[in-house]
Design a protein around this motif. Structure first.
Motif, PDB file in Angstrom:
ATOM      1  N   ASP A 132      -7.798   4.784 -13.256  1.00 26.35           N
ATOM      2  CA  ASP A 132      -7.247   4.713 -11.903  1.00 26.35           C
ATOM      3  C   ASP A 132      -6.799   3.299 -11.553  1.00 26.35           C
ATOM      4  O   ASP A 132      -6.396   3.017 -10.426  1.00 26.35           O
ATOM      5  N   GLU A 133      -6.886   2.386 -12.519  1.00 32.73           N
ATOM      6  CA  GLU A 133      -6.419   1.023 -12.305  1.00 32.73           C
ATOM      7  C   GLU A 133      -5.569   0.592 -13.487  1.00 32.73           C
ATOM      8  O   GLU A 133      -5.821   1.022 -14.617  1.00 32.73           O
ATOM      9  N   SER A 166      -4.119  -0.250  -8.102  1.00 34.58           N
ATOM     10  CA  SER A 166      -5.384   0.457  -8.005  1.00 34.58           C
ATOM     11  C   SER A 166      -5.182   1.735  -7.193  1.00 34.58           C
ATOM     12  O   SER A 166      -4.724   1.692  -6.054  1.00 34.58           O
ATOM     13  N   ASN A 167      -5.519   2.870  -7.817  1.00 33.32           N
ATOM     14  CA  ASN A 167      -5.296   4.183  -7.216  1.00 33.32           C
ATOM     15  C   ASN A 167      -6.637   4.773  -6.773  1.00 33.32           C
ATOM     16  O   ASN A 167      -7.637   4.631  -7.485  1.00 33.32           O
ATOM     17  N   ASP A 168      -6.664   5.418  -5.622  1.00 31.46           N
ATOM     18  CA  ASP A 168      -7.956   5.881  -5.086  1.00 31.46           C
ATOM     19  C   ASP A 168      -8.335   7.302  -5.529  1.00 31.46           C
ATOM     20  O   ASP A 168      -9.328   7.854  -5.053  1.00 31.46           O
ATOM     21  N   GLN A 169      -7.556   7.920  -6.428  1.00 31.66           N
ATOM     22  CA  GLN A 169      -7.859   9.302  -6.813  1.00 31.66           C
ATOM     23  C   GLN A 169      -8.227   9.411  -8.293  1.00 31.66           C
ATOM     24  O   GLN A 169      -7.633  10.192  -9.054  1.00 31.66           O
ATOM     25  N   ARG A 197      -3.420   7.334  -2.848  1.00 31.86           N
ATOM     26  CA  ARG A 197      -3.139   6.022  -2.271  1.00 31.86           C
ATOM     27  C   ARG A 197      -3.247   4.960  -3.363  1.00 31.86           C
ATOM     28  O   ARG A 197      -4.220   4.929  -4.124  1.00 31.86           O
ATOM     29  N   GLN A 198      -2.255   4.116  -3.429  1.00 30.30           N
ATOM     30  CA  GLN A 198      -2.289   3.051  -4.433  1.00 30.30           C
ATOM     31  C   GLN A 198      -2.009   1.698  -3.781  1.00 30.30           C
ATOM     32  O   GLN A 198      -1.073   1.556  -2.995  1.00 30.30           O
ATOM     33  N   ASP A 199      -2.813   0.710  -4.134  1.00 31.51           N
ATOM     34  CA  ASP A 199      -2.574  -0.668  -3.695  1.00 31.51           C
ATOM     35  C   ASP A 199      -1.968  -1.448  -4.856  1.00 31.51           C
ATOM     36  O   ASP A 199      -2.443  -1.333  -5.993  1.00 31.51           O
ATOM     37  N   ARG A 215       0.873  -1.178   0.000  1.00 34.20           N
ATOM     38  CA  ARG A 215       0.000   0.000   0.000  1.00 34.20           C
ATOM     39  C   ARG A 215       0.904   1.220   0.000  1.00 34.20           C
ATOM     40  O   ARG A 215       1.729   1.391   0.902  1.00 34.20           O
TER      41      ARG A 215
END
Lengths: 302, 162
Positions: free
Chosen positions: A178-179, A163-166, A130-132, A109
């Motif tokens: 975003d993915e 996967s990015n949350d922004q 934030r990126q997972d 993360r």
């Protein structure tokens, strides 16, 4: 590390541990006791936890399977990494398991904290992407350490789903998604008679700043082939020093993206604990030029 | 303490010493003696052999390696039944040959010498660590240690059976 990250981290560690405990039953060789910790590899020749959670250098992914396990065992580790440049901060926490020195599963993360720069970019102070990163890596052929009479390196293929949350901000600056999913082919060779560890990786990716600024862009929305190279010198049993280079695409129109480079030193306190420090040159990031700074990573293995 | 017991107590260490000094290797099945049995081609330079302090250095390293491996819980079982005299002699010969120290190797080939021992990658790793420890004790520089390990590493394919 903020509260939410800590919670995710704890969850991950428990997941990794349960996977490590649950997996052996299926693949254990009869009569061979399964060992959680054993000495199948030389210190540091398997690399450390990289920024994306898998085994490698600091910035690059290697063909090595994380942990010190052998074909009869399970290895793994958790890591905490911080990178501080002139205008940004990146934190990464994650876990990886190596199964039978064949398959590696990893998670990281990443929090890309724009700090005061976020305010200047109009995102707000402390704005954080934030990126997972979920990774899997399969060793195909070769043994980086033991095949000292052959030129053939250890070769692995890997996949990283990010996967990015922004999503909204990413699209606002011209990003397409975003993915994204990266695919790579890595080759690692230890030249023991010269105390060298070498790695080369080809990566197919659409990621902007490895995904921290999304995937694809107004300038280019296709996969491109990128290169990651690492060269390290084993100074002693416990100390590996070296350099890395990672090329990156340039998909976004609003800001130029540069290749990354670092100079690193990885020190194995023991098989269970290693520390990596690096000086990183990350080039321009989101219009802020020549980002240079320090990288510090702690890795605890089992 | 009665006299016979006293004599026994005094004599025991002497006998043990004598037994050790005159220990003979156990017989092995006949085989063709050849340097090819060493399982690696020798280095072409002589600096590495010098960095190991020549044959006396190799003897100290091998004695330490075997003693430590006998005591090490990870490798104890492998060394339990081993003919220690023969192992120490042939191992010194092998390392000396591989390091271009002018020795001939008279032992069996790697496959025959490790047959049915059921060695694992972890066993090999433990032995390498014990060897590194012994080389450290002898003061062999790390780079020279790695030149030897590079020669020994490919033997894993032959000696690890599972």
């Amino acid at each position: 590390m903020n509260h939410c990250l800590s919670r995710g981290f704890v969850l991950l560690v428990s997941l990794a541990l349960s996977a490590a405990i649950a997996a052996p039953a299926a693949a254990q060789i009869p009569g061979v006791p399964l060992e959680m910790v054993n000495g199948g590899k030389l210190l540091l020749t398997g690399g450390v936890s990289n920024i994306e959670g898998g085994g490698g250098g600091g910035l690059a992914s290697w063909a090595t399977i994380t942990g010190y396990e052998t074909p009869e065992g399970i290895g793994g580790n958790v890591h905490l990494t911080g990178v501080k440049t002139d205008d940004y901060e990146l934190r990464s926490a994650g876990a990886a398991v190596g199964l039978f020195d064949r398959l590696e599963l990893s998670f990281a993360r990443q929090d890309f904290d724009t700090g005061a720069t976020g305010g200047k970019l109009g995102l707000g102070n402390g704005f954080t992407f934030r990126q997972d990163v979920w990774g899997a890596k399969l060793k195909l052929i070769g043994d980086a350490v033991y095949d000292q009479d052959r030129l053939l390196p250890q070769i692995a293929i890997g996949v990283q789903h990010k996967s990015n949350d922004q999503g909204a901000i990413i699209r606002a600056v011209g990003g397409k998604d975003d993915e994204g999913t990266d695919y790579y082919l890595a080759a690692t060779k230890v030249l023991l008679d010269k105390s060298l560890v070498l790695n080369g990786t080809l990566r197919a990716t659409k990621a902007n700043q490895t995904g921290l600024l999304g995937f694809g862009g107004d300038r280019n929305d296709d996969y491109s082939a990128q290169f990651e190279g690492s060269a390290g010198w084993l100074v002693s049993k416990r100390l590996l020093i070296g350099a890395e280079y990672r090329s990156k695409p340039n998909n976004l129109g609003f800001a130029k993206e540069d290749d990354w480079a670092d100079l690193f030193a990885a020190y194995a306190v023991s098989k269970r604990l290693s520390i990596t420090a690096a000086y990183v040159a990350l080039g321009d990031i989101a219009t802020f030029e020549k980002q240079r700074g320090f990288y510090l990573s702690l890795q605890a293995g089992f | 303490m009665s006299r016979p017991i006293l004599i026994a107590v005094l004599a025991a260490p002497l006998l043990a010493f004598a037994a050790h000094a005159f220990a003979e290797e156990k017989p092995v099945d006949p085989y063709t003696v050849s340097n090819a049995n060493a399982g690696a081609t020798p280095l072409t330079e002589t600096q590495t052999f010098a960095a190991f302090h020549g044959k006396p250095g190799l003897q100290r390293i091998v004695i330490d390696l075997v003693q430590h491996s006998v005591d090490d819980p990870r490798t104890r079982d492998i060394f339990r039944e081993i003919d220690r005299e023969r192992l120490e002699r042939t191992l010194v010969e092998q390392l000396c040959y591989v390091l271009n120290g002018g020795c001939d190797y008279t032992g069996r080939d790697m496959a025959a010498a490790h047959k049915d021992m059921g060695l694992t990658t972890a066993d090999m790793g433990a032995l390498v660590e014990n060897l590194q420890r012994a080389m450290d004790k002898e003061g062999v520089p790390f780079a020279a240690q790695n030149r030897l390990l590079a020669k020994l590493a490919p033997m894993k394919r032959t000696v690890v059976e599972r």
